[in-house]
Design a protein around this motif. Sequence first.
Motif, PDB file in Angstrom:
ATOM      1  N   MET A   1       4.696 150.928  59.511  1.00 30.76           N
ATOM      2  CA  MET A   1       4.738 150.032  60.671  1.00 30.76           C
ATOM      3  C   MET A   1       5.883 150.425  61.591  1.00 30.76           C
ATOM      4  SD  MET A   1       4.031 146.338  58.956  1.00 30.76           S
ATOM      5  CE  MET A   1       5.062 146.694  57.540  1.00 30.76           C
ATOM      6  N   LEU A  44      -6.454 141.416  59.687  1.00 29.08           N
ATOM      7  CA  LEU A  44      -5.680 140.991  58.516  1.00 29.08           C
ATOM      8  C   LEU A  44      -6.519 141.125  57.243  1.00 29.08           C
ATOM      9  CD1 LEU A  44      -3.839 137.881  60.010  1.00 29.08           C
ATOM     10  CD2 LEU A  44      -2.713 139.888  59.047  1.00 29.08           C
ATOM     11  N   LEU A  47      -6.807 144.795  56.317  1.00 20.46           N
ATOM     12  CA  LEU A  47      -5.587 145.317  55.698  1.00 20.46           C
ATOM     13  C   LEU A  47      -5.472 144.894  54.242  1.00 20.46           C
ATOM     14  CD1 LEU A  47      -2.772 144.971  58.396  1.00 20.46           C
ATOM     15  CD2 LEU A  47      -3.754 147.072  57.495  1.00 20.46           C
ATOM     16  N   CYS A  51      -5.638 148.077  51.813  1.00 20.64           N
ATOM     17  CA  CYS A  51      -4.402 148.462  51.106  1.00 20.64           C
ATOM     18  C   CYS A  51      -4.637 148.478  49.599  1.00 20.64           C
ATOM     19  CB  CYS A  51      -3.264 147.504  51.451  1.00 20.64           C
ATOM     20  SG  CYS A  51      -2.656 147.678  53.135  1.00 20.64           S
ATOM     21  N   SER A  84      -1.875 147.640  61.181  1.00 27.33           N
ATOM     22  CA  SER A  84      -0.692 146.809  60.948  1.00 27.33           C
ATOM     23  C   SER A  84       0.246 146.865  62.152  1.00 27.33           C
ATOM     24  CB  SER A  84       0.045 147.247  59.674  1.00 27.33           C
ATOM     25  OG  SER A  84       0.456 148.594  59.763  1.00 27.33           O
ATOM     26  N   CYS A 111       3.186 136.841  59.931  1.00 23.59           N
ATOM     27  CA  CYS A 111       2.530 138.159  60.020  1.00 23.59           C
ATOM     28  C   CYS A 111       3.318 139.203  59.233  1.00 23.59           C
ATOM     29  CB  CYS A 111       2.390 138.593  61.474  1.00 23.59           C
ATOM     30  SG  CYS A 111       1.135 137.707  62.410  1.00 23.59           S
ATOM     31  N   LEU A 115       1.912 141.243  55.998  1.00 27.24           N
ATOM     32  CA  LEU A 115       1.833 142.706  55.999  1.00 27.24           C
ATOM     33  C   LEU A 115       2.706 143.315  54.904  1.00 27.24           C
ATOM     34  CD1 LEU A 115       0.218 142.261  58.574  1.00 27.24           C
ATOM     35  CD2 LEU A 115       1.492 144.107  59.634  1.00 27.24           C
ATOM     36  N   THR A 119       1.040 145.612  52.057  1.00 24.98           N
ATOM     37  CA  THR A 119       1.399 147.040  51.999  1.00 24.98           C
ATOM     38  C   THR A 119       2.293 147.406  50.817  1.00 24.98           C
ATOM     39  OG1 THR A 119       3.236 146.639  53.552  1.00 24.98           O
ATOM     40  CG2 THR A 119       1.142 147.379  54.492  1.00 24.98           C
TER      41      THR A 119
END
Length: 606
Positions: A1, A44, A47, A51, A84, A111, A115, A119
């Motif tokens: 990110m 979202l 992800l 991930c 992301s 957020c 994330l 991640t």
Amino acid sequence: MRDLPFPVRDVNSSHGTDNLGDLPEWDLSDLYTGEDAPELEADLAFLEKECAAFAADYEGKLADLDAAGLLECVLRNEKISQVSGRIMSYAGLRYYQLTTDAERAQFMSNCQEDLTNFTTPLVFFTLELNRLDDEQLSAAFAENADLARYKPVFDRIRAMKPHQLSDELEKFLHDLGVVGDAWERLFDETIAGLTFNIEGQELNIEATLNYLTEQDRSKREMASRELARVFQENIKIFSRVHNTAAKEKEIVDRWRNMPTAQTGRHLSNDVEPEVVEALRDAVVAAYPKLSHRYYELKRKWLGLDRMQVWDRNAPLPMEDTKTVDWPTARKMVMDAYTAFDPRMGELAKPFFDKGWIDAAVKPGKAPGAFAHPTVTNVHPYVMLNYLGKPRDVMTLAHELGHGVHQVLAAEQGEMLSSTPLTLAETASVFGEMLTFRKMLDSAETQEQRKILLAGKVEDMINTVVRQIAFYDFECKLHAARREGELTPDDINTLWMSVQAQSLGEAFDFMEGYETFWAYIPHFVHSPFYVYAYAFGDGLVNALYAVYAEGDEGFEDKYFDMLKAGGSKHHKELLAPFGLDASDPKFWDKGLSMISDMIDELEAMEE
């Protein structure tokens, strides 16, 4: 990110907002239409699922992948970074428009936490990449040209190999990052919430700092003393933030076996420590012929026996104090960009026309200015606090340069577009220089030329001398924090130790100025970022000298350099121009441009 945002510039504007024209605001809908947008919810969800799938597919298996398999893995990782990055760009930009809004702060924090959680399973990726055999990687690059394009990314990741911890510790530090970010938010919210009483008005820090460029010396003094008063009232918070951030960095650096506090920044900048030290030493050695000499001239122009800190950014007595409205500023910068190359003008135009700039000063808005690249399948956004002084025009030219650079580099893709900080200032400072030269060429009188030259020298001193002084302060701060907790007085003393050295004999320092380290955001958001400004200015001065000498095909080579993004090392990027930043004489070439301008100003006095 991506980090968000670029640290704000240490700039000053004005405090009046009348007659500036229709100032643009961001349209963030190119990212998402709102915090409840279905596209945001879908991203979202993507992800969270991707991930987990990425970790299931690749953890413990990177060493077994062939070249094609490794390329697919890299592309999937790049897609995760892009999605992301889009989410955090939206949350962050929305927050910076109104940092005092609790709902926006909460949304950004949520957020970030989501994330981070999604991640965490990906931490293995860089750790396993660093365990791959050099020969295995070289063979994979030789076999697959598409994979070989990512070699600069692999090289930067593998530069951290000697400083890598166990998989478990790396995951722990990844999760803990949310806590570290809370100290940055405390700093941002404290700064944004400060109020200053100036002439019976309650002002924010941006408007108060901008009083330091007033013609009326009593107003500059009043603002300086009010800044000192409010900083002192809040000094314990700022001291706690700096102590904690520096201690956290010291702990992580120690575990990572980093030889110095600066090493991590040099690695992320893809620049050799000796190159940075050559820059630092060249600038410090040049203090007497740059800042000391210029401020002695300015002292005479202002008719003072001694200068005070509130005179540092004072306008010259003969300077025109009229404001530059937004349409005029736009035209000045666009004309300068287009005159250099019409392609530059075409790239800059959408920023003005499509809601990519947020220009007005508003309560709760983050101070300063930045350009944020967002992600490569959207476009950058520029934030200003525009109030109509010539310096604001230069700030527009600067941030627009960042934006143009980011647009051009986007074609490299998410992992290769991001430029090391040392080169990130190239297009921005070059854009300033183009705008300045256009204004200088149109000067109708010797006095106008003098005012423009003095303003440019002052800006370059702020960009080179002041930022290297900041760098020295940070070096001292982090070294001292390694020895133990620092009181506010300890930090004040470190700050003052670099101020007199860099500014010279012309200055006295009012009581309270020792606290002015407190508001500089770079120290908290990005330790040791500041030398990138001096690096960029010196590099551009050398680059502009090549352009001014009529280097054939300069424009095309310049565009190629910007398009390269982070895909090439500074040595490779500068070679087509016959320049080499690892040569100590390179920095003298850049510094001599500033010195030559001071020579011209001195000659005007004779």
